[in-house]
Design an enzyme around this catalytic site. Structure first.
Site, PDB file in Angstrom:
ATOM      1  CG  ASP A  19      -1.958  -1.183   1.107  1.00 53.34           C
ATOM      2  OD1 ASP A  19      -2.715  -1.337   0.341  1.00 53.34           O
ATOM      3  OD2 ASP A  19      -1.198  -1.739   2.144  1.00 53.34           O
ATOM      4  CD  GLU A 271      -1.272  -3.232  -6.643  1.00 51.35           C
ATOM      5  OE1 GLU A 271      -1.583  -2.002  -7.392  1.00 51.35           O
ATOM      6  OE2 GLU A 271      -1.931  -3.743  -6.262  1.00 51.35           O
TER       7      GLU A 271
HETATM    8  O1  TRH Z   1       4.609  -5.770   0.342  1.00 47.76           O
HETATM    9  P1  TRH Z   1       3.887  -6.920  -0.268  1.00 47.76           P
HETATM   10  O2  TRH Z   1       3.384  -8.638  -0.140  1.00 47.76           O
HETATM   11  O3  TRH Z   1       2.540  -5.652  -0.771  1.00 47.76           O
HETATM   12  C1  TRH Z   1       0.855  -6.483  -0.609  1.00 47.76           C
HETATM   13  C2  TRH Z   1       0.406  -6.044  -2.068  1.00 47.76           C
HETATM   14  O4  TRH Z   1       0.728  -4.729  -2.129  1.00 47.76           O
HETATM   15  C3  TRH Z   1      -0.683  -6.453  -2.196  1.00 47.76           C
HETATM   16  O5  TRH Z   1      -1.595  -6.209  -3.569  1.00 47.76           O
HETATM   17  C4  TRH Z   1      -1.849  -6.044  -0.649  1.00 47.76           C
HETATM   18  O6  TRH Z   1      -2.823  -6.606  -1.193  1.00 47.76           O
HETATM   19  C5  TRH Z   1      -0.761  -6.044   0.043  1.00 47.76           C
HETATM   20  O7  TRH Z   1       0.039  -5.765  -0.333  1.00 47.76           O
HETATM   21  C6  TRH Z   1      -1.702  -5.447   1.404  1.00 47.76           C
HETATM   22  O8  TRH Z   1       4.308  -6.285  -2.006  1.00 47.76           O
HETATM   23  P2  TRH Z   1       4.468  -5.527  -2.947  1.00 47.76           P
HETATM   24  O9  TRH Z   1       2.839  -4.406  -3.630  1.00 47.76           O
HETATM   25  O10 TRH Z   1       5.339  -5.609  -3.825  1.00 47.76           O
HETATM   26  O11 TRH Z   1       5.450  -4.329  -2.228  1.00 47.76           O
HETATM   27  C7  TRH Z   1       6.250  -3.997  -1.623  1.00 47.76           C
HETATM   28  C8  TRH Z   1       7.470  -2.267  -1.466  1.00 47.76           C
HETATM   29  O12 TRH Z   1       8.432  -2.469  -0.569  1.00 47.76           O
HETATM   30  C9  TRH Z   1       7.279  -1.977  -2.994  1.00 47.76           C
HETATM   31  O13 TRH Z   1       7.613  -0.815  -3.130  1.00 47.76           O
HETATM   32  C10 TRH Z   1       9.162  -2.282  -2.680  1.00 47.76           C
HETATM   33  C11 TRH Z   1       9.710  -2.010  -1.549  1.00 47.76           C
HETATM   34  N1  TRH Z   1      10.718  -2.816  -1.191  1.00 47.76           N
HETATM   35  C12 TRH Z   1      11.676  -2.052  -0.838  1.00 47.76           C
HETATM   36  O14 TRH Z   1      11.656  -0.530  -1.113  1.00 47.76           O
HETATM   37  N2  TRH Z   1      12.341  -2.919  -0.272  1.00 47.76           N
HETATM   38  C13 TRH Z   1      12.727  -3.990   0.048  1.00 47.76           C
HETATM   39  O15 TRH Z   1      14.257  -4.505   0.861  1.00 47.76           O
HETATM   40  C14 TRH Z   1      11.639  -4.108   0.364  1.00 47.76           C
HETATM   41  C15 TRH Z   1      11.615  -6.393   1.431  1.00 47.76           C
HETATM   42  C16 TRH Z   1      10.378  -4.497  -0.572  1.00 47.76           C
END
Ligand code: TRH
Length: 373
Positions: A19, A271
């Site tokens: 989110d 996402e």
């Molecule tokens: O964390 P997520 O599993 O988020 C999920 C999904 O968005 C899903 O659709 C939603 O319903 C749920 O949350 C509540 O995966 P996502 O979407 O890839 O988000 C991870 C974010 O974290 C992304 O912006 C990348 C960031 N990130 C970093 O910037 N650095 C890091 O080291 C890591 C591990 C992640």
């Protein structure tokens, strides 16, 4: 040139990082295109690693403050975005309505966008940009619009910064790997892991330990948090056989891109990381956020239908997202042979090219509110 507008983006952190990850990325992207953004978040702590430098043009505000406003913040909002169905705080809406009525003449109501989750399913094209009249409360008579990110020209598109391709072109993968303490020998295959707890993970790690990637050693770069927890739960030594496991610290979003660009295969989840892995143009395996009603299966099928992946890549996806039946045994990951691997790589580049040809989400949003204003 579209007008520079004042945006108010509202984000509630439910769990995980998606989110906030999407809302931050959108805010930064809008600001880099000359828009002014206030981002209202109820739980901003993850920004300390996701975006330690902040971003020019993006002002972070506590959600709680918007719940107790008596006067609309200045400059007056021109676009209100409720992300992922979070409802705008009633006090913010009431103050905004009051301020709009108090302005001389017929000041237009702000644009009101309901930004939805990403999916490749057909309902996205049907529902994208549909209006929804507000019937109750102080803003009765105003109109919200649904905005659906997506993978086809009849959707809102995907987040893609204007400088993405330039940044990619000047990226030095071996130097980045070395900066993370990872050996970058040419014959080693680099893999990234960002996941929940896939039941098929122990089987994949065992395969890599015993057989590597077609006999080549594999460096597995594991992101911080749940992915690292899942790897630790497998109880394997960090360095055995053909597999070397490297835990990473939390990376900024910019560095997270570098991770995906430096790897030969990316295992991502949720996402935002899916979209980033698409732009990396490498074979990817997607773990969807599991939903109790199994809705993620249709979502996965629709995503896989965007490409013609080799059967083993599709089977890997299925093993990575099993139907949630208690006590079911994990499916094995069918590892692609050299021919299937080459096919998978070509498909990843082809999908990236097709998506690059479409308008990105931030510029579509800007165009949409500019037209409707
Ligand atoms: O964390 P997520 O599993 O988020 C999920 C999904 O968005 C899903 O659709 C939603 O319903 C749920 O949350 C509540 O995966 P996502 O979407 O890839 O988000 C991870 C974010 O974290 C992304 O912006 C990348 C960031 N990130 C970093 O910037 N650095 C890091 O080291 C890591 C591990 C992640």
């Amino acid at each position: 040139m579209p007008r520079a507008l004042q945006w108010d983006i509202f984000c509630r952190v439910i769990d995980n990082h998606g989110d906030l990850g999407v809302c931050w990325r959108l805010s930064r992207d809008l600001a880099s295109r000359g828009q002014r953004v206030r981002l209202w978040v109820d739980e901003p702590r993850a920004l300390s690693w996701m975006a330690p430098q902040g971003a020019p043009g993006v002002q972070l505000r506590p959600w709680q403050e918007a719940e107790t406003l008596t006067e609309a913040p200045q400059p007056a909002t021109q676009v209100m975005v409720e992300a992922f169905g979070c409802e705008l705080p009633a006090a913010f809406v009431a103050a905004t309505v009051q301020a709009q009525r108090g302005r001389p003449g017929h000041a237009p109501a702000p644009a009101w966008i309901n930004l939805e989750y990403l999916s490749a399913e057909p309902y996205v094209e049907r529902n994208h940009a549909l209006p929804s009249p507000v019937l109750l409360g102080p803003a009765a008579g105003w109109t919200k619009h649904f905005f659906y990110p997506g993978f086809t020209p009849r959707t809102g598109g995907l987040l893609r910064e204007a400088d993405l391709l330039t940044r990619q072109a000047s990226f030095d993968a071996p130097a980045w790997l070395v900066s993370q303490g990872v050996a970058a020998e040419a014959h080693t295959v680099q893999a990234s892991l960002f996941c929940y707890e896939p039941a098929a993970l122990p089987g994949l790690l065992t395969h890599w330990r015993q057989a590597g990637h077609h006999g080549r050693p594999v460096n597995l770069l594991v992101t911080a948090g749940r992915a690292w927890g899942a790897v630790q739960a497998c109880g394997l030594p960090l360095n055995e056989g053909l597999l070397r496991i490297h835990p990473l610290p939390y990376l900024s979003q910019l560095e997270f891109d570098h991770l995906l660009w430096a790897c030969d295969i990316n295992l991502v989840r949720g996402e935002d990381s899916l979209v980033r892995a698409l732009w990396a143009g490498k074979p990817l395996v997607w773990q969807l956020y599991p939903q109790d009603d199994g809705a993620h299966e249709d979502k996965l099928r629709a995503f896989l239908d965007l490409s013609t992946l080799p059967p083993c890549a599709q089977a890997w996806q299925a093993a990575w997202n099993p139907v949630q039946t208690p006590g079911a045994t994990a499916l094995p990951v069918p590892y692609p042979d050299a021919q299937a691997w080459a096919h998978w790589q070509a498909q990843a580049l082809d999908l990236r090219d097709r998506l690059l040809a479409q308008d990105d989400l931030a510029s579509q949003l800007i165009g949409f509110v500019d037209k409707s204003g």
